[in-house]
Design an enzyme around this catalytic site. Structure first.
Site, PDB file in Angstrom:
ATOM      1  N   HIS A  19       0.836  -1.205   0.000  1.00 39.70           N
ATOM      2  CA  HIS A  19       0.000   0.000   0.000  1.00 39.70           C
ATOM      3  C   HIS A  19       0.864   1.245   0.000  1.00 39.70           C
ATOM      4  CE1 HIS A  19       0.717  -1.416   4.112  1.00 39.70           C
ATOM      5  NE2 HIS A  19       0.850  -0.138   4.428  1.00 39.70           N
ATOM      6  N   HIS A  55       0.888   5.172   1.210  1.00 38.47           N
ATOM      7  CA  HIS A  55       0.261   6.182   2.072  1.00 38.47           C
ATOM      8  C   HIS A  55       0.323   7.535   1.373  1.00 38.47           C
ATOM      9  CE1 HIS A  55       0.379   3.910   5.996  1.00 38.47           C
ATOM     10  NE2 HIS A  55       1.362   3.271   5.391  1.00 38.47           N
TER      11      HIS A  55
HETATM   12  P1  5GP Z   1       1.822   0.212   7.374  1.00 36.47           P
HETATM   13  O1  5GP Z   1       2.258   0.400   8.793  1.00 36.47           O
HETATM   14  O2  5GP Z   1       1.740  -1.249   7.007  1.00 36.47           O
HETATM   15  O3  5GP Z   1       2.645   0.993   6.372  1.00 36.47           O
HETATM   16  O4  5GP Z   1       0.390   0.843   7.257  1.00 36.47           O
HETATM   17  C1  5GP Z   1      -0.777   0.130   7.515  1.00 36.47           C
HETATM   18  C2  5GP Z   1      -1.866   1.147   7.672  1.00 36.47           C
HETATM   19  O5  5GP Z   1      -3.109   0.496   7.584  1.00 36.47           O
HETATM   20  C3  5GP Z   1      -1.834   1.889   9.009  1.00 36.47           C
HETATM   21  O6  5GP Z   1      -1.625   3.275   8.786  1.00 36.47           O
HETATM   22  C4  5GP Z   1      -3.212   1.584   9.621  1.00 36.47           C
HETATM   23  O7  5GP Z   1      -3.795   2.702  10.255  1.00 36.47           O
HETATM   24  C5  5GP Z   1      -4.013   1.157   8.417  1.00 36.47           C
HETATM   25  N1  5GP Z   1      -5.068   0.198   8.719  1.00 36.47           N
HETATM   26  C6  5GP Z   1      -4.936  -0.953   9.432  1.00 36.47           C
HETATM   27  N2  5GP Z   1      -6.117  -1.603   9.489  1.00 36.47           N
HETATM   28  C7  5GP Z   1      -7.010  -0.843   8.790  1.00 36.47           C
HETATM   29  C8  5GP Z   1      -8.397  -1.002   8.509  1.00 36.47           C
HETATM   30  O8  5GP Z   1      -9.050  -1.977   8.891  1.00 36.47           O
HETATM   31  N3  5GP Z   1      -8.990  -0.042   7.771  1.00 36.47           N
HETATM   32  C9  5GP Z   1      -8.290   1.047   7.325  1.00 36.47           C
HETATM   33  N4  5GP Z   1      -8.973   1.952   6.611  1.00 36.47           N
HETATM   34  N5  5GP Z   1      -6.978   1.229   7.579  1.00 36.47           N
HETATM   35  C10 5GP Z   1      -6.342   0.289   8.315  1.00 36.47           C
END
Ligand code: 5GP
Ligand code: ZN
Length: 142
Positions: A100, A102
């Site tokens: 993903h 951001h």
């Molecule tokens: P990472 O830390 O892997 O780069 O980012 C994962 C992101 O996914 C985090 O910013 C977290 O807030 C978001 N996230 C985790 N679970 C969910 C969810 O169920 N729904 C949404 N909309 N975002 C999520």
């Protein structure tokens, strides 16, 4: 992929505040809203991280990011800029292992997003940089 929270969001098994979707990507509000408008762009296909993309999917996903970024920026006149982040691996703060991107709108230097990387340039001479350069170039065909 079973047990992947983002695959469940793609399948609408878990609700999301989706702002854009087509056959390739889905873009939806990050639940954390690190800054207002914080949006995630994901490929609909389950890809764990950047290292697993083929060129076709990469070009399809990346091609869609500027349009989504422009819409997020246009949604609020207080947005002055945007950081686009892609974390790969736990060590790099990845917590959801479905790739993903951001999109983090920036409002000021005092908003809730911080990014720190040190300037270590004084620790590297030309030989050090050359070695690193060669080592990366050697693997470019992989
Ligand atoms: P990472 O830390 O892997 O780069 O980012 C994962 C992101 O996914 C985090 O910013 C977290 O807030 C978001 N996230 C985790 N679970 C969910 C969810 O169920 N729904 C949404 N909309 N975002 C999520
Ligand atoms: Zn997934």
């Amino acid at each position: 992929m079973k047990d992947c929270i983002f695959c469940k969001i793609v399948a609408n098994e878990i609700p999301s505040y989706t702002v854009y979707e087509d056959d390739i990507v889905k873009a939806f509000l990050d639940i954390s809203q690190g800054t207002p408008g914080h949006t995630l762009v994901i490929p609909k296909k389950h890809i764990p991280n950047i290292f697993e993309y083929d060129e076709e999917l990469a070009s399809q996903v990346f091609a869609r990011i500027p349009k989504i970024a422009r819409a997020v920026k246009a949604s609020n006149p207080d947005i002055k800029g945007m950081n686009i982040l892609n974390n790969n691996g736990q060590v790099a703060y990845q917590s959801v292992f479905h790739s993903h991107f951001h999109l983090i709108p920036r409002y000021s230097n005092q908003d809730d997003f911080k990014m720190i990387f040190k300037d270590n340039s004084n620790r590297y001479d030309a030989d050090d940089l050359k070695k690193i350069q060669e080592s990366i170039k050697e693997h470019m065909g992989d």
